[in-house]
Design a protein around this motif. Structure first.
Motif, PDB file in Angstrom:
ATOM      1  N   SER A  91       1.529   6.683  -6.931  1.00  0.00           N
ATOM      2  CA  SER A  91       0.356   7.395  -7.447  1.00  0.00           C
ATOM      3  C   SER A  91       0.557   8.900  -7.554  1.00  0.00           C
ATOM      4  O   SER A  91      -0.293   9.593  -8.101  1.00  0.00           O
ATOM      5  CB  SER A  91      -0.849   7.133  -6.555  1.00  0.00           C
ATOM      6  OG  SER A  91      -1.232   5.799  -6.660  1.00  0.00           O
ATOM      7  N   THR A  92       1.652   9.402  -7.043  1.00  0.00           N
ATOM      8  CA  THR A  92       1.870  10.856  -7.047  1.00  0.00           C
ATOM      9  C   THR A  92       2.272  11.390  -8.409  1.00  0.00           C
ATOM     10  O   THR A  92       2.227  12.602  -8.621  1.00  0.00           O
ATOM     11  CB  THR A  92       2.943  11.247  -6.016  1.00  0.00           C
ATOM     12  OG1 THR A  92       4.180  10.609  -6.352  1.00  0.00           O
ATOM     13  CG2 THR A  92       2.511  10.853  -4.614  1.00  0.00           C
TER      14      THR A  92
ATOM     15  N   ARG B 162      -9.482  -3.803  -2.477  1.00  0.00           N
ATOM     16  CA  ARG B 162      -9.610  -5.256  -2.433  1.00  0.00           C
ATOM     17  C   ARG B 162      -8.981  -5.813  -1.162  1.00  0.00           C
ATOM     18  O   ARG B 162      -9.550  -6.693  -0.516  1.00  0.00           O
ATOM     19  CB  ARG B 162      -8.941  -5.870  -3.660  1.00  0.00           C
ATOM     20  CG  ARG B 162      -9.101  -7.381  -3.717  1.00  0.00           C
ATOM     21  CD  ARG B 162      -7.725  -8.046  -3.817  1.00  0.00           C
ATOM     22  NE  ARG B 162      -7.865  -9.484  -3.829  1.00  0.00           N
ATOM     23  CZ  ARG B 162      -7.392 -10.267  -2.861  1.00  0.00           C
ATOM     24  NH1 ARG B 162      -6.778  -9.753  -1.829  1.00  0.00           N
ATOM     25  NH2 ARG B 162      -7.541 -11.563  -2.920  1.00  0.00           N
ATOM     26  N   GLU B 163      -7.818  -5.309  -0.785  1.00  0.00           N
ATOM     27  CA  GLU B 163      -7.143  -5.790   0.426  1.00  0.00           C
ATOM     28  C   GLU B 163      -7.979  -5.499   1.670  1.00  0.00           C
ATOM     29  O   GLU B 163      -8.117  -6.357   2.549  1.00  0.00           O
ATOM     30  CB  GLU B 163      -5.761  -5.154   0.563  1.00  0.00           C
ATOM     31  CG  GLU B 163      -4.785  -5.530  -0.536  1.00  0.00           C
ATOM     32  CD  GLU B 163      -4.457  -7.014  -0.601  1.00  0.00           C
ATOM     33  OE1 GLU B 163      -4.608  -7.717   0.424  1.00  0.00           O
ATOM     34  OE2 GLU B 163      -4.077  -7.481  -1.676  1.00  0.00           O
TER      35      GLU B 163
ATOM     36  N   LEU C 281      -6.392   2.461  -5.873  1.00  0.00           N
ATOM     37  CA  LEU C 281      -7.684   2.345  -5.189  1.00  0.00           C
ATOM     38  C   LEU C 281      -8.253   0.932  -5.298  1.00  0.00           C
ATOM     39  O   LEU C 281      -8.785   0.396  -4.318  1.00  0.00           O
ATOM     40  CB  LEU C 281      -8.675   3.345  -5.760  1.00  0.00           C
ATOM     41  CG  LEU C 281      -8.449   4.797  -5.371  1.00  0.00           C
ATOM     42  CD1 LEU C 281      -9.381   5.712  -6.165  1.00  0.00           C
ATOM     43  CD2 LEU C 281      -8.663   4.988  -3.887  1.00  0.00           C
ATOM     44  N   ILE C 282      -8.138   0.332  -6.451  1.00  0.00           N
ATOM     45  CA  ILE C 282      -8.665  -1.023  -6.652  1.00  0.00           C
ATOM     46  C   ILE C 282      -7.913  -2.022  -5.784  1.00  0.00           C
ATOM     47  O   ILE C 282      -8.519  -2.848  -5.091  1.00  0.00           O
ATOM     48  CB  ILE C 282      -8.603  -1.416  -8.143  1.00  0.00           C
ATOM     49  CG1 ILE C 282      -9.600  -0.586  -8.941  1.00  0.00           C
ATOM     50  CG2 ILE C 282      -8.850  -2.910  -8.324  1.00  0.00           C
ATOM     51  CD1 ILE C 282      -9.447  -0.703 -10.443  1.00  0.00           C
TER      52      ILE C 282
ATOM     53  N   ALA D 189       0.832  -1.211   0.000  1.00  0.00           N
ATOM     54  CA  ALA D 189       0.000   0.000   0.000  1.00  0.00           C
ATOM     55  C   ALA D 189       0.865   1.258   0.000  1.00  0.00           C
ATOM     56  O   ALA D 189       0.567   2.225  -0.720  1.00  0.00           O
ATOM     57  CB  ALA D 189      -0.936   0.005   1.201  1.00  0.00           C
ATOM     58  N   THR D 190       1.939   1.261   0.777  1.00  0.00           N
ATOM     59  CA  THR D 190       2.830   2.428   0.826  1.00  0.00           C
ATOM     60  C   THR D 190       3.451   2.710  -0.533  1.00  0.00           C
ATOM     61  O   THR D 190       3.446   3.852  -0.997  1.00  0.00           O
ATOM     62  CB  THR D 190       3.948   2.204   1.870  1.00  0.00           C
ATOM     63  OG1 THR D 190       3.345   2.014   3.144  1.00  0.00           O
ATOM     64  CG2 THR D 190       4.899   3.374   1.922  1.00  0.00           C
ATOM     65  N   VAL D 191       3.953   1.681  -1.183  1.00  0.00           N
ATOM     66  CA  VAL D 191       4.580   1.870  -2.494  1.00  0.00           C
ATOM     67  C   VAL D 191       3.540   2.330  -3.514  1.00  0.00           C
ATOM     68  O   VAL D 191       3.804   3.225  -4.320  1.00  0.00           O
ATOM     69  CB  VAL D 191       5.283   0.580  -2.960  1.00  0.00           C
ATOM     70  CG1 VAL D 191       5.774   0.706  -4.391  1.00  0.00           C
ATOM     71  CG2 VAL D 191       6.446   0.257  -2.036  1.00  0.00           C
TER      72      VAL D 191
END
Length: 137
Positions: free
Chosen positions: A48-49, A74-75, A69-70, A41-43
């Protein structure tokens, strides 16, 4: 910074199965997948920036945020479903239990994110070139 995240992802991808086989506690066995999810999630959020720099979707600012986001959605959904199933009894818990496919999914995510980080840094190594070319034709 990206090089450091690449090293962390690679280390986690390679060593995680070894530690899970020799897990010394139930808490440790629980914490390892959580660490995997946090790292992925962090990566994803960091990637995404900026829009993708290479491949057929280069320059599209919406691709990485939507994919992020997807994947994170999901996680969170699967974690919530497993938590709910744990309260519903053994049959429900078994239906959403972790299996080998999940381990392959995590390893694939980490390998793909490592390639994305290499290409994001503008690296000119053969791995970066291969990662950029691996997209759809």
């Amino acid at each position: 910074m990206h090089a450091g995240m690449c090293l962390l992802l690679t280390q986690q991808m390679l060593l995680s199965p070894l530690f899970l086989q020799n897990a010394s506690s139930a808490f440790g066995a629980f914490l390892d997948p959580v660490a995997d999810k946090l790292m992925v999630a962090t990566v994803l959020v960091l990637l995404s920036t900026q829009p993708l720099a290479a491949g057929s979707l280069a320059g599209n600012a919406w691709v990485m945020p939507v994919a992020t986001l997807i994947i994170i959605g999901r996680e969170i959904t699967m974690s919530a479903l497993r938590e709910w199933a744990a309260t519903m009894g053994p049959a429900a818990k078994a239906a959403v239990a972790v299996n080998a496919w999940g381990k392959w999914k995590t390893a694939t995510q980490m390998a793909a994110l490592t390639c994305l980080l290499f290409t994001r840094d503008g690296a000119s190594s053969q791995l970066a070139v291969a990662a950029a070319a691996a997209g759809p034709p």
